[in-house]
Design an enzyme around this catalytic site. Structure first.
Site, mmCIF file in Angstrom:
data_model
loop_
_atom_site.group_PDB
_atom_site.id
_atom_site.type_symbol
_atom_site.label_atom_id
_atom_site.label_comp_id
_atom_site.label_asym_id
_atom_site.label_seq_id
_atom_site.Cartn_x
_atom_site.Cartn_y
_atom_site.Cartn_z
ATOM 1 N N ASP A 114 -1.991 -8.744 -1.167
ATOM 2 C CA ASP A 114 -1.095 -9.814 -1.614
ATOM 3 C C ASP A 114 -0.260 -9.352 -2.809
ATOM 4 O OD1 ASP A 114 -2.099 -11.500 0.356
ATOM 5 O OD2 ASP A 114 -3.674 -12.273 -0.949
ATOM 6 N N SER B 72 6.385 9.678 -1.319
ATOM 7 C CA SER B 72 6.903 8.351 -0.978
ATOM 8 C C SER B 72 6.903 7.454 -2.215
ATOM 9 C CB SER B 72 6.074 7.773 0.178
ATOM 10 O OG SER B 72 6.721 6.678 0.767
ATOM 11 N N HIS C 254 8.059 11.547 7.857
ATOM 12 C CA HIS C 254 7.803 11.075 6.503
ATOM 13 C C HIS C 254 6.435 11.534 5.991
ATOM 14 C CE1 HIS C 254 8.283 8.654 2.973
ATOM 15 N NE2 HIS C 254 7.280 7.849 3.275
#
Length: 268
Positions: A186, A95, A245
């Site tokens: 974040d 990925s 996936h």
């Protein structure tokens, strides 16, 4: 290349049980993953070679940084190559880690003996992790005292039990005995535009390449193969049945065997 500062990546390393002179394998996890997710695979592959799994920046036990560009993340891995005296390696990425691996192979092809890419193409993807970001932020706000409380908080945004279990691998207890996030959430969210974007580098990687895709995944569909072959012209594309996936978790034995056979075929 990039002139951005690299970070000192955390990693897992397992020495070869069989052939100490064989080329090492370096494994790069995907978004919200870590080296820990790959322990069972590392144990299988270490029978024939030294294996190293990295924690990318903002993941696992590695440092946090606002820079999530693929050129920078691949430089982190190359810096680890140098630290561990790895001249060349077989490189595997899943990925987001697959885009890091592609970037590394394009930027430093002389360091990559073979490239294995797990269920990702070198294309721009659409935003698709809003629920994951919301779930992890909810856990951070809720300050759960145990994993059941954490799962309840995650479930407010993520229905899939398997996805919640995966996300929970990013929890760690702090000094107040509260389960907090060890990832740079974040920083990852601010860098998400780079994460779904193109891998770094120009031109194709001509070396031996294996692309493993899940039959039930939408990440490497047939219509993306022309774009994939522009970047990875020698790629052999193998589809694993009954896998999405997360093909390395859903079909672990088939995944392990495909990787091992490919690497052995191209071992110097």
């Amino acid at each position: 290349m990039t002139d951005a500062a690299t970070v000192d990546l955390h990693y897992l390393e397992m020495d070869s049980e069989g052939a100490p002179d064989s080329t090492p394998l370096v494994v790069i996890h995907g978004l919200m993953g870590s080296a820990d997710n790959w322990r069972s695979h590392l144990k299988a592959w270490q029978r024939s070679r030294r294996v190293i799994a990295v924690d990318l920046r903002n993941h696992g036990r590695s440092p946090h940084s606002d820079d999530m560009r693929y050129a920078t993340m691949s430089q982190d891995v190359l810096a680890l190559f140098d630290k561990l005296s790895i001249t060349q390696a077989h490189v595997l990425g899943h990925s987001m880690g697959g885009k890091v691996a592609i970037s590394l192979a394009r930027l430093a092809p002389e360091r990559v003996v073979t490239l294995t890419v797990g269920d990702i193409a070198p294309v721009v993807y659409q935003h698709g992790h809003d629920d994951v970001f919301a779930a992890l932020k909810r856990v951070r706000e809720g300050q759960p005292k145990n994993r059941r409380e954490a799962d309840d908080l995650l479930a407010e945004h993520v229905d899939s039990r398997s996805t919640r279990l995966f996300l929970a691998t990013n929890l760690a207890r702090n000094e107040e005995d509260i389960l907090g996030l060890r990832i740079g959430l974040d920083e990852i969210q601010r860098g998400y535009g780079d994460i779904i974007g193109l891998p770094a580098g120009d031109g194709p990687f001509e070396g031996p390449t294996l692309v493993l895709r899940g039959a039930e995944s939408h990440y490497v569909t047939d219509d993306l193969l022309p774009a994939l072959r522009e970047v990875l012209p020698g790629a052999r594309v193998v589809t694993l049945k009954n896998a999405g996936h997360w093909l390395h978790a859903e079909q672990p034995e088939a995944f392990q065997q495909a990787v091992e056979a490919f690497i052995e075929h191209h071992e110097h």
